[in-house]
Design a protein around this motif. Structure first.
Motif, PDB file in Angstrom:
ATOM      1  N   UNK A 278     -16.300  13.678 -49.942  1.00 43.34           N
ATOM      2  CA  UNK A 278     -16.556  12.685 -48.895  1.00 43.34           C
ATOM      3  C   UNK A 278     -15.245  12.233 -48.254  1.00 43.34           C
ATOM      4  N   UNK A 279     -14.242  11.916 -49.105  1.00 38.88           N
ATOM      5  CA  UNK A 279     -12.924  11.521 -48.579  1.00 38.88           C
ATOM      6  C   UNK A 279     -12.319  12.643 -47.752  1.00 38.88           C
ATOM      7  N   UNK A 280     -12.473  13.878 -48.235  1.00 38.79           N
ATOM      8  CA  UNK A 280     -11.886  15.025 -47.526  1.00 38.79           C
ATOM      9  C   UNK A 280     -12.486  15.155 -46.129  1.00 38.79           C
ATOM     10  N   UNK A 281     -13.825  15.024 -46.043  1.00 32.91           N
ATOM     11  CA  UNK A 281     -14.465  15.167 -44.728  1.00 32.91           C
ATOM     12  C   UNK A 281     -14.083  13.999 -43.809  1.00 32.91           C
ATOM     13  N   UNK A 282     -13.915  12.812 -44.393  1.00 33.06           N
ATOM     14  CA  UNK A 282     -13.468  11.670 -43.584  1.00 33.06           C
ATOM     15  C   UNK A 282     -12.044  11.898 -43.075  1.00 33.06           C
ATOM     16  N   UNK A 283     -11.189  12.411 -43.952  1.00 38.04           N
ATOM     17  CA  UNK A 283      -9.817  12.727 -43.525  1.00 38.04           C
ATOM     18  C   UNK A 283      -9.815  13.811 -42.451  1.00 38.04           C
ATOM     19  N   UNK A 284     -10.702  14.785 -42.632  1.00 37.28           N
ATOM     20  CA  UNK A 284     -10.792  15.846 -41.637  1.00 37.28           C
ATOM     21  C   UNK A 284     -11.253  15.273 -40.290  1.00 37.28           C
ATOM     22  N   UNK A 285     -12.140  14.276 -40.381  1.00 40.78           N
ATOM     23  CA  UNK A 285     -12.554  13.588 -39.163  1.00 40.78           C
ATOM     24  C   UNK A 285     -11.386  12.872 -38.502  1.00 40.78           C
ATOM     25  N   UNK A 286     -10.472  12.353 -39.337  1.00 35.85           N
ATOM     26  CA  UNK A 286      -9.295  11.687 -38.777  1.00 35.85           C
ATOM     27  C   UNK A 286      -8.330  12.679 -38.132  1.00 35.85           C
ATOM     28  N   UNK A 287      -8.472  13.952 -38.474  1.00 33.43           N
ATOM     29  CA  UNK A 287      -7.637  14.975 -37.828  1.00 33.43           C
ATOM     30  C   UNK A 287      -8.120  15.286 -36.413  1.00 33.43           C
TER      31      UNK A 287
END
Length: 585
Positions: A278-287
């Motif tokens: 979940x954190x990874x996908x949120x971080x990816x969203x921040x990219x």
């Protein structure tokens, strides 16, 4: 990215603002990484049933604190970075205006006003964007992107990070290609806007002429074509601009696809928790923002680079008339001596003046007459050093005018040109243009000398009447007399009238000349005229024909010679008598 190198002088000048602006921007980027990490922890606590109300409240309080600090840092970096870009725009605009005031008349004969206006508006706005939003997107896309990638790699999975970011090189290549196309097309679009700007300026200034000839429809069609050309060229820019977001969105979608496919496999195999994914996908969203910002960055910098190139080309134009080394800043005074062997305008092979030699004593009045195009105005403009002599010399008080600074020379001269330029200000402000500190009493006295005082009082607002641009609200004679009042108020050592009485009637002309004779004792006056009655009182009159002096002397001496002057004077006197007789009938 060449625009940042070109603007390095400004970044160095405002280095502290940009430095602290970048620091606070990076701090904002760092703070934005905290919420996704906290969300991952909360998700894992929920899955493990370890989340209590107290723990949730603590995390929410922590996130609120982060949000407040994020708000403050965002406010500070915006003030510093965007504020600096506004300073750049103001500095460039002032540099351009100062440069315009120094350029020689030959420059304005070749350049279009609309083009120069476009440089001072659209082009400067584009450069401002590069120094403001450009710096933001450069720093934010790099720092935010780097922080997100490092966080994803260090706290979650470096392998999944590499897999998810495999499409990124494709995006870099495509955005660079789009940027090069954008630079070329934006430069062409700006040129088209300059043409349109110039067309509008010409038609507004010449509105009376357009209406007088019934050319409204023709000019509307011309404007429509020019406007369509601007639209087409800006659409060409928009077509490239429109490629950035879809390309980046597609690349981001690929990144999410890879992250979900391989991340799900890692969760199933136990290498990652659901909270970490979940954190990874949120971080990816921040990219997504750094990627979009990267594309937007190319858009901004290429626009700014194209516009800055246009501004630099204009600023690189050197004034052809400059102060000589060791030029005196003392205001010249004394007799005026002309000794011109030959003078030709730049680019012309035929001499405009040749073998011009005469002297005007201090306090004397010189009359310059001749046919249209004979060289009268050229003779007077050379005294103002609007052009420099290559074969000859002009002296004031036995000092060559080249040896005096332009400021000192022109402060000694009052000039009333053929084309009377008035400004969009009050009549009082127009008269006081050369002497802003003048009192109302002084302004009115100058107006009385120019025989315009009564006309001004007849206006509803009197001296506070707003004059339209270039004096469109006044008649030709009124504009001439306001210009004369402006020159008389300055009370210069040398006063030049360049056919400046042509639009006034004979009676007003006599009144103005009488006032001149009384007020300008011991000061030099040069009068160019087609109507010979304007110069018959002069101490010396020269007749210019095809750039040479064909006759010279006083009014009485020239009448006795029976040449062109005598014939023209008799002709004009006859016309005056006929006109007066017709008026009585």
């Amino acid at each position: 990215m060449r625009i940042f190198v070109d603007l390095w002088w400004f970044f160095k000048q405002e280095r502290f603002k940009y430095l602290f602006g970048i620091i606070f921007l990076m701090l904002s980027s760092f703070l934005s990484l905290i919420p996704p990490y906290v969300v991952g922890i909360i998700v894992d606590d929920i899955r493990k049933r370890n989340l209590t109300l107290l723990v949730l409240a603590e995390w929410i309080g922590f996130l609120v604190l982060v949000g407040v600090v994020y708000y403050c840092t965002g406010y500070i970096w915006r003030q510093l970075i965007f504020g600096s870009s506004i300073i750049l725009a103001n500095q460039l605009r002032n540099d351009l205006y100062k440069h315009f005031t120094k350029l020689s008349p030959s420059f304005y004969q070749k350049q279009r006003i609309g083009d120069m206006m476009a440089h001072a508006t659209n082009d400067i706005n584009a450069v401002q964007g590069a120094a403001g939003e450009g710096i933001l997107t450069l720093v934010d896309s790099i720092t935010m992107g780097a922080m997100v990638i490092i966080t994803m790699s260090a706290l979650i999975s470096w392998k999944l990070t590499i897999i998810a970011l495999l499409p990124m090189p494709i995006m870099a290549v495509l955005t660079m290609y789009y940027g090069s196309l954008l630079h070329k097309r934006f430069g062409v679009a700006q040129e088209a806007f300059s043409d349109l700007n110039d067309k509008v300026q010409e038609n507004i200034s010449g509105a009376r002429v357009v209406k007088a000839f019934g050319e409204e429809e023709a000019q509307i069609r011309t404007f429509r074509d020019a406007s369509k050309d601007v639209v087409n060229k800006n659409l060409a820019v928009a077509k490239i601009d429109a490629l950035f977001d879809p390309t980046i969105t597609f690349i981001v979608a690929l990144c999410f696809f890879l992250a979900l496919i391989f991340g799900s496999g890692s969760v199933v195999s136990g290498r990652l928790s659901i909270g970490q994914l979940t954190s990874f996908t949120l971080y990816l969203g921040q990219l997504v923002w750094p990627m979009l910002a990267f594309g937007w960055l190319f858009n901004l910098v290429e626009r700014g680079s194209a516009s800055y190139d246009r501004i630099r080309r204009l600023l690189a134009v050197k004034p052809k008339i400059t102060d000589a080394k060791m030029a005196s800043d003392e205001v010249p005074s004394g007799a005026i001596d002309y000794n011109i062997h030959s003078f030709s305008y730049p680019g012309s092979k035929n001499p405009a003046l040749s073998e011009i030699t005469f002297s005007v004593g201090k306090g004397q009045t010189l009359g310059v007459v001749g046919k249209t195009g004979a060289g009268k105005t050229t003779l007077l403009r050379l005294l103002l050093r609007e052009f420099d002599l290559q074969d000859g010399e002009i002296e004031i008080g036995e000092v060559p005018i080249k040896n005096v600074t332009l400021e000192a020379l022109r402060s000694a001269i009052g000039y009333v040109p053929q084309d009377h330029i008035l400004f969009s200000a009050t009549i009082a402000e127009n008269i006081a243009f050369a002497k802003p500190e003048a009192t109302q009493k002084e302004v009115e006295r100058a107006a009385k000398l120019a025989s315009i005082h009564e006309d001004i009082l007849s206006f509803v607002d009197g001296y506070e009447t707003i004059v339209g641009e270039r004096g469109v609200t006044l008649s030709g004679g009124q504009k001439q007399r306001v210009s004369i009042a402006r020159a008389l108020l300055a009370d210069p050592e040398i006063l030049i009238f360049d056919d400046s009485l042509s639009a006034v009637d004979a009676r007003t002309e006599v009144a103005i000349l009488k006032a001149l004779k009384k007020e300008r004792q011991n000061k030099t006056t040069l009068i160019s005229a087609h109507r010979l009655s304007a110069v018959e009182h002069a101490d010396q009159i020269i007749v210019v024909n095809d750039g040479q002096i064909s006759e010279r002397g006083t009014h009485e001496e020239l009448m006795g010679e029976g040449g062109w002057y005598a014939e023209m004077y008799a002709h004009q006197q006859l016309e005056s008598l006929v006109s007066e007789g017709g008026g009585k009938q």
